[in-house]
Enzyme design. Structure first.
Site, PDB file in Angstrom:
ATOM      1  N   THR A  25      -6.728  -2.567  -4.613  1.00 56.20           N
ATOM      2  CA  THR A  25      -6.794  -3.947  -4.776  1.00 56.20           C
ATOM      3  C   THR A  25      -8.464  -4.248  -4.550  1.00 56.20           C
ATOM      4  OG1 THR A  25      -4.657  -4.484  -4.075  1.00 56.20           O
ATOM      5  CG2 THR A  25      -6.350  -6.270  -3.899  1.00 56.20           C
ATOM      6  N   LYS A  62      -3.986  -9.656  -9.003  1.00 56.80           N
ATOM      7  CA  LYS A  62      -3.654  -9.445  -7.832  1.00 56.80           C
ATOM      8  C   LYS A  62      -3.965 -10.526  -6.666  1.00 56.80           C
ATOM      9  CE  LYS A  62      -1.959  -6.940  -4.577  1.00 56.80           C
ATOM     10  NZ  LYS A  62      -2.049  -5.551  -4.065  1.00 56.80           N
ATOM     11  N   LYS A  71      -9.243  -8.011   3.867  1.00 58.93           N
ATOM     12  CA  LYS A  71     -10.234  -7.578   2.737  1.00 58.93           C
ATOM     13  C   LYS A  71      -9.729  -8.223   1.566  1.00 58.93           C
ATOM     14  CE  LYS A  71      -9.129  -4.242   0.529  1.00 58.93           C
ATOM     15  NZ  LYS A  71      -8.100  -3.852  -0.735  1.00 58.93           N
TER      16      LYS A  71
END
Length: 293
Positions: A102, A177, A245
């Site tokens: 990701t 995502k 993150k």
């Protein structure tokens, strides 16, 4: 469905919580698997089963028809792909580079542009489903890249997941995502608050889950992570530090598009507080620790 002729040796970089299971599916399917991870010990089991270890990503790239990367942060992706020792400079001509980390949509586009210049094929293909989905080969895979490249490596994806969708050109997988993580962020707050409320009101959380798990409140997080919370299991299927993150990437991308995401901002602030309390290495369900009565 067989891989495109000539694609038989597959590299995998990043043998973590999810990567280890994903790499094993490829090995079990009969492909020659090449692996690299910063800590060789994490790959010991795969090596004992026939995977080939390489000292550097560059060495791995030179041996493979397709390379999958599944690492931690965008900075790790950038380090692995660019530079004299990176995948882009050392991959076999015509190889497929598949980043399942990701990561940043902008970085995915940079990799794709560089790959085209090198005669390579690039796809961004982040996943959702956590450790359970990776172990059972039931990941949801969101793909950015050309139709031709997607179809060429679809058999690899079919070893890893059951919901495989091409979303568009380079970067589209990463943007999708981000949509996934935005939805999860607010949902995890709701799951943890609901269980905290149940406990504070004197209810049995397991009985509450029986009632609400299959109703309108139902979700993957409620079905899969709420039982872990009730059992006091806060080990990672997906790390708090990596979720922070991801939320940061989504907030940056939203800012570039002029979009405000107040729910995501709140979730990110709560998870940062949780990390400051020492839970960065725990699973995302550890948010309950911050909200429990």
């Amino acid at each position: 469905m067989a891989l495109k002729p000539g694609v038989s040796e597959i590299g995998f970089i990043g043998i973590g919580v999810m990567g280890k299971s994903m790499a094993k599916h490829i090995l079990d399917a009969g492909y020659k698997l090449h692996i690299y991870t910063r800590t060789q010990g994490k790959a010991a089991e795969l090596i004992s089963q026939g995977a080939v270890w390489h000292e550097t990503p560059a060495q791995l790239a030179a041996s493979c028809d397709a390379v999958i990367t599944m690492v931690g942060y965008p900075k790790d992706v950038e380090e692995i792909y660019f530079g004299e020792q990176g995948l882009l400079a050392n991959a076999k001509e015509g190889a497929y580079l598949i980043d399942m980390t990701t990561s940043s949509p902008l970085l995915a586009k940079r990799i794709d542009e560089a790959a085209i210049q090198q005669g390579l094929h690039s796809l961004d293909a982040p996943v959702s489903g956590g450790d359970v989905g990776a172990r059972e080969g039931r990941l949801s895979i969101m793909v950015g890249g050309s139709v031709e490249d997607f179809e060429a490596v679809r058999p690899i994806f079919e070893l890893l997941g059951t919901n495989i969708v091409r979303q568009g050109q380079a970067g589209a997988g990463q943007h999708t995502k981000m949509c996934n993580q935005i939805a999860i962020a607010s949902n995890m707050m709701g799951v943890c608050e609901a269980l905290a409320y149940a406990k504070a009101s004197g209810l049995d959380p397991e009985t509450v889950l029986t009632s609400i798990g299959t109703g309108a409140a139902g979700s993957w997080s409620l079905s899969n992570l709420a039982p872990r919370i009730i059992a006091g299991n806060f080990e990672p299927g997906f790390y708090v530090k990596h979720f922070i993150k991801d939320m940061g990437i989504a907030l940056d991308a939203a800012q570039e598009m002029g979009q405000d995401l107040p729910g995501l901002k709140l979730a990110e602030s709560l998870y940062r507080r949780l990390a400051d309390l020492g839970y960065a290495e725990k699973g995302t369900q550890a948010l309950y620790k911050l909200l429990q009565p």
